[in-house]
Design an enzyme around this catalytic site. Structure first.
Site, PDB file in Angstrom:
ATOM      1  N   TYR A  92       1.059  -1.100  -0.274  1.00 31.66           N
ATOM      2  CA  TYR A  92      -0.041   0.152  -0.422  1.00 31.66           C
ATOM      3  C   TYR A  92       1.305   1.656   0.339  1.00 31.66           C
ATOM      4  O   TYR A  92       1.782   1.250   0.553  1.00 31.66           O
ATOM      5  CB  TYR A  92      -0.896  -0.773   1.081  1.00 31.66           C
ATOM      6  CG  TYR A  92      -2.190   0.723   0.991  1.00 31.66           C
ATOM      7  CD1 TYR A  92      -2.811   1.843   0.020  1.00 31.66           C
ATOM      8  CD2 TYR A  92      -2.812   1.576   2.199  1.00 31.66           C
ATOM      9  CE1 TYR A  92      -3.942   2.447  -0.230  1.00 31.66           C
ATOM     10  CE2 TYR A  92      -3.832   2.118   2.169  1.00 31.66           C
ATOM     11  CZ  TYR A  92      -4.375   2.736   0.932  1.00 31.66           C
ATOM     12  OH  TYR A  92      -5.188   3.792   1.598  1.00 31.66           O
ATOM     13  N   SER A 183       1.056  -7.876   1.844  1.00 31.34           N
ATOM     14  CA  SER A 183       0.236  -6.839   2.177  1.00 31.34           C
ATOM     15  C   SER A 183      -0.976  -6.396   1.161  1.00 31.34           C
ATOM     16  O   SER A 183      -1.613  -7.720   0.720  1.00 31.34           O
ATOM     17  CB  SER A 183       1.204  -5.713   2.649  1.00 31.34           C
ATOM     18  OG  SER A 183      -0.044  -5.170   3.298  1.00 31.34           O
ATOM     19  N   GLN A 184      -1.049  -4.979   0.741  1.00 27.13           N
ATOM     20  CA  GLN A 184      -2.029  -5.030  -0.758  1.00 27.13           C
ATOM     21  C   GLN A 184      -1.437  -5.519  -1.449  1.00 27.13           C
ATOM     22  O   GLN A 184      -2.536  -6.200  -2.850  1.00 27.13           O
ATOM     23  CB  GLN A 184      -1.555  -2.874  -1.126  1.00 27.13           C
ATOM     24  CG  GLN A 184      -2.276  -3.287  -2.406  1.00 27.13           C
ATOM     25  CD  GLN A 184      -2.379  -1.868  -2.542  1.00 27.13           C
ATOM     26  OE1 GLN A 184      -3.053  -0.786  -2.484  1.00 27.13           O
ATOM     27  NE2 GLN A 184      -0.602  -1.344  -3.073  1.00 27.13           N
ATOM     28  N   ASP A 273       0.953 -11.379  13.388  1.00 24.90           N
ATOM     29  CA  ASP A 273       0.246  -9.474  12.452  1.00 24.90           C
ATOM     30  C   ASP A 273      -0.998  -8.734  13.033  1.00 24.90           C
ATOM     31  O   ASP A 273      -2.426  -9.099  12.971  1.00 24.90           O
ATOM     32  CB  ASP A 273      -0.268 -10.178  10.970  1.00 24.90           C
ATOM     33  CG  ASP A 273      -0.400  -8.961   9.581  1.00 24.90           C
ATOM     34  OD1 ASP A 273      -0.452  -7.436  10.401  1.00 24.90           O
ATOM     35  OD2 ASP A 273      -0.319  -9.750   8.899  1.00 24.90           O
ATOM     36  N   HIS A 302       3.705  -8.707  10.365  1.00 21.91           N
ATOM     37  CA  HIS A 302       3.590  -7.972   9.160  1.00 21.91           C
ATOM     38  C   HIS A 302       4.550  -7.622   9.025  1.00 21.91           C
ATOM     39  O   HIS A 302       4.981  -6.009   8.927  1.00 21.91           O
ATOM     40  CB  HIS A 302       2.002  -6.571   9.282  1.00 21.91           C
ATOM     41  CG  HIS A 302       1.902  -6.500   8.065  1.00 21.91           C
ATOM     42  ND1 HIS A 302       0.778  -7.488   7.745  1.00 21.91           N
ATOM     43  CD2 HIS A 302       2.247  -5.719   6.259  1.00 21.91           C
ATOM     44  CE1 HIS A 302      -0.027  -6.712   5.849  1.00 21.91           C
ATOM     45  NE2 HIS A 302       0.881  -6.006   5.979  1.00 21.91           N
TER      46      HIS A 302
END
Length: 318
Positions: A92, A183-184, A273, A302
């Protein structure tokens, strides 16, 4: 092991909290019809970065709503026969990264297409035009407009379009097109393979954009999800529209696209996470009906997951 979420046995049965809009399937059928009507106007420009063993191009295409989208395209030099390709997606707010990061794939005979998400840190265009709030984040872009104007709708469609471009390249074997990201990037990997089911394998790493209401109820609307809290504080401070907001977010909740995936899945999750909570990731994973495997890191959050990159490459080579 300390817990930041549910015990593993509950995670394996968890089916999500965020509401699924009643017209979800019609929504995405309409979106894909819009995508199919777009002339991508593909352009490839040799990059200033070149190496002896790989050719590097800036690839541009037109996405929905007329945005010009940029991707890095790296292909092994001198390989004549059709070969595998992987589409890569970044985290992101970021971008496709350095060219050198794709050379490990090229050295193994893969072509690589790495997309810049529209409106984030790379070179892709954000055409704007949305009504309502655009403050602090792409999740909430379009919440005060028609659901067809949610920004992540367009970004998800960009991923499918990039995969379609990869599938059509004469140097690429269409039976060996894969997707990966964290992630994203993990979220967009799921979106890509859901909306372009010809993607044969995918390796999402702790995917974002799943089960928004669960994030909210865990009081983890911070870090990557901070814009949810900001939205309510600025635009719905009494939460009068809370049900409406989460239902509209359901259109871009990847747990509800996951059952469209037809390719083989290798997913990675860190049980500590607190950015993308494990339960939100399991909500998507548990809905995947294609062949799948989950690699669990009990003590990691994360962050970099040791061995995940190697396992991904081995998965794609298998």
């Amino acid at each position: 092991m300390p817990l930041v979420d549910m015990p593993l046995e509950k995670l394996k049965a968890y089916t999500g909290r965020n509401p699924r809009p009643a017209d979800f399937d019609a929504y995405w059928d309409r979106a894909l019809a819009e995508l199919r009507a777009v002339d991508p106007q593909i352009e490839m420009v040799p990059s200033s970065f070149q190496t002896p063993n790989a050719e590097c191009f800036d690839l541009y295409f037109t996405g929905v709503r007329g945005a010009r989208i940029h991707a890095q395209y790296v292909r092994p030099k001198g390989v004549q026969e059709p070969h595998p390709a992987v589409v890569l997606f970044h985290g992101y707010t970021g971008h496709a990264g350095d060219w050198s990061g794709k050379l490990s794939y090229a050295s193994l005979g893969f072509s690589v297409l790495a997309m810049d998400c529209r409106g984030q840190g790379g070179s892709s265009e954000d055409v704007g035009g949305v009504k309502g709030n655009t403050h602090r984040g792409h999740i909430i872009r379009g919440l005060d407009d028609h659901p067809d104007n949610l920004l992540f709708r367009h970004i998800y469609l960009d991923t499918a379009q990039l995969a379609d471009i990869a599938l059509g390249l004469p140097e690429v074997d269409p039976e060996r097109v894969y997707a990966a990201g964290g992630s994203q990037g993990g979220a967009l990997t799921i979106a890509c393979a859901a909306l372009e089911p010809r993607v044969k394998k995918l390796a999402p790493l702790y995917p974002f954009l799943c089960d928004f209401k669960r994030v909210w109820e865990m009081d983890l609307a911070k870090d990557a999800y901070e814009e949810l809290r900001t939205y309510f504080r600025h635009f719905d401070p009494t939460h009068a529209r809370e049900d409406e907001v989460f239902e509209k977010l359901g259109y871009i909740d990847l747990q509800y696209l996951a059952d469209r995936i037809r390719g083989e899945v290798l997913m990675f999750v860190g049980m500590m996470d607190t950015v993308c909570p494990p339960s939100t990731q399991f909500a998507a994973y548990n809905k995947i009906t294609a062949p799948k495997d989950l690699v669990i890191y009990p003590d990691f959050g994360h962050e970099g997951l040791p061995g995940a990159s190697d396992r991904t490459i081995a998965f794609f080579l298998k």
